[in-house]
Design a protein around this motif. Sequence first.
Motif, PDB file in Angstrom:
ATOM      1  N   ARG A  73      -5.662   1.751   2.820  1.00 17.94           N
ATOM      2  CA  ARG A  73      -4.268   1.604   3.248  1.00 17.94           C
ATOM      3  C   ARG A  73      -4.103   0.442   4.207  1.00 17.94           C
ATOM      4  O   ARG A  73      -4.923   0.191   5.002  1.00 17.94           O
ATOM      5  CB  ARG A  73      -3.798   2.855   3.968  1.00 17.94           C
ATOM      6  CG  ARG A  73      -4.369   4.098   3.440  1.00 17.94           C
ATOM      7  CD  ARG A  73      -3.730   5.325   3.979  1.00 17.94           C
ATOM      8  NE  ARG A  73      -2.280   5.170   4.117  1.00 17.94           N
ATOM      9  CZ  ARG A  73      -1.472   6.172   4.427  1.00 17.94           C
ATOM     10  NH1 ARG A  73      -1.945   7.349   4.590  1.00 17.94           N
ATOM     11  NH2 ARG A  73      -0.182   5.983   4.552  1.00 17.94           N
TER      12      ARG A  73
ATOM     13  N   ASN B 193       0.788  -1.233   0.000  1.00 21.79           N
ATOM     14  CA  ASN B 193       0.000   0.000   0.000  1.00 21.79           C
ATOM     15  C   ASN B 193       0.818   1.280   0.000  1.00 21.79           C
ATOM     16  O   ASN B 193       0.352   2.332   0.398  1.00 21.79           O
ATOM     17  CB  ASN B 193      -0.993   0.014   1.157  1.00 21.79           C
ATOM     18  CG  ASN B 193      -2.089  -1.002   0.950  1.00 21.79           C
ATOM     19  OD1 ASN B 193      -2.528  -1.226  -0.175  1.00 21.79           O
ATOM     20  ND2 ASN B 193      -2.512  -1.631   2.022  1.00 21.79           N
TER      21      ASN B 193
ATOM     22  N   ARG C 273       3.796   8.008  -0.196  1.00 20.14           N
ATOM     23  CA  ARG C 273       3.369   6.935  -1.097  1.00 20.14           C
ATOM     24  C   ARG C 273       3.585   7.446  -2.527  1.00 20.14           C
ATOM     25  O   ARG C 273       3.585   8.647  -2.762  1.00 20.14           O
ATOM     26  CB  ARG C 273       1.906   6.580  -0.845  1.00 20.14           C
ATOM     27  CG  ARG C 273       1.704   6.097   0.612  1.00 20.14           C
ATOM     28  CD  ARG C 273       0.330   5.532   0.852  1.00 20.14           C
ATOM     29  NE  ARG C 273      -0.703   6.542   0.847  1.00 20.14           N
ATOM     30  CZ  ARG C 273      -1.972   6.300   0.527  1.00 20.14           C
ATOM     31  NH1 ARG C 273      -2.343   5.081   0.155  1.00 20.14           N
ATOM     32  NH2 ARG C 273      -2.875   7.261   0.561  1.00 20.14           N
TER      33      ARG C 273
ATOM     34  N   THR D 164       0.797  -2.114  -5.798  1.00 18.87           N
ATOM     35  CA  THR D 164      -0.600  -2.358  -6.176  1.00 18.87           C
ATOM     36  C   THR D 164      -0.810  -1.961  -7.642  1.00 18.87           C
ATOM     37  O   THR D 164      -0.546  -0.816  -8.019  1.00 18.87           O
ATOM     38  CB  THR D 164      -1.538  -1.517  -5.285  1.00 18.87           C
ATOM     39  OG1 THR D 164      -1.285  -1.864  -3.921  1.00 18.87           O
ATOM     40  CG2 THR D 164      -3.000  -1.778  -5.615  1.00 18.87           C
TER      41      THR D 164
END
Length: 186
Positions: free
Chosen positions: A186, A3, A95, A116
Motif C-alpha cells: 500500500r 493503491n 479499497r 493498479t
Amino acid sequence: MKNKLFVMSAASGAGKTTLKDKVIGEFPDIVYSISATTRKPREGEVDGVHYFFKTKEEFEKLIKEDGLIEWNEVHGNYYGTPKFFVEDMLRQGKRVLFDLDVFGKVNFDKVYPDATGILILPPSEEELERRLRGRGTDSEEVIRLRLENAKKEMEFAKTKGKYEYTIINDDLERAADELRAILKNR
Ligand code: ADP
Ligand code: 5GP
C-alpha cells in the motif's frame, strides 16, 4: 487514489475468480466490485453476489443514465462497472478490486488512471482450454469463442494494456501468494 483500486484481467478460464475468492477474505478493507451483465447466470451464480444480472433493455438504460464507469461487449454479452458502488466504497475508505476485460480496463483508466492493473495469465493455451472445459459451465460454442478471443485479448494486453503486475497462474498457491503481496503493497 493510488493503491486504492485494483483491476484484474485475464482470458476467460485463466483462474482469476478462483484467485480472487481465495485471497479477498483476508483483506477486510478490500471489497469486490460486482459488475452488471446481460450474460445468463451459471449454475450457482447469485444475482447481487456474482453479478447484477440484467436484460439487454435494463443494461442499455444503465448506459443511458450514465450509471456505469465503463462497459464493454465481451463474448457476445454486455458487462459493465456500476458507478454508485465504487464511489460509495471510496467514501467509506475501502479499497476496491475489479474484474474487467482487457478492453474495458482501458476505458476504466480514463476515469481512474491510478488504478493498479494485474494481468493473470494461464501457463499455456492448452491449459487454458483444459480449465475452460474442466469448469463445466460453458457450451462447446462458448468455449470456442472464449479461446478465440483469448488470443486477441492477450495480444492487446501485452502491447497496449497498462498492467503493473503479471501473475502466471500455474501453481494456485504460489499465484495466490503473489496476489496477496500486491494487495498488501500500500
Ligand atoms: P476465470 O474467472 O478467469 O474465468 P476460473 O476462476 O473460473 O477462471 O477458473 C477456471 C477453471 O480453472 C476452474 O475450474 C478452476 O477451478 C480452475 N483453476 C483455476 N486456477 C487453477 C490452477 N492454478 N490450477 C488448476 N486449475 C485452476
Ligand atoms: P464471465 O462471463 O466469465 O464471468 O466474464 C467474461 C469476461 O467479462 C471476463 O473477461 C471478465 O473480466 C469480463 N468482465 C466482467 N465484469 C466486467 C465489467 O464490469 N466490465 C468489463 N469491461 N468486463 C467485465
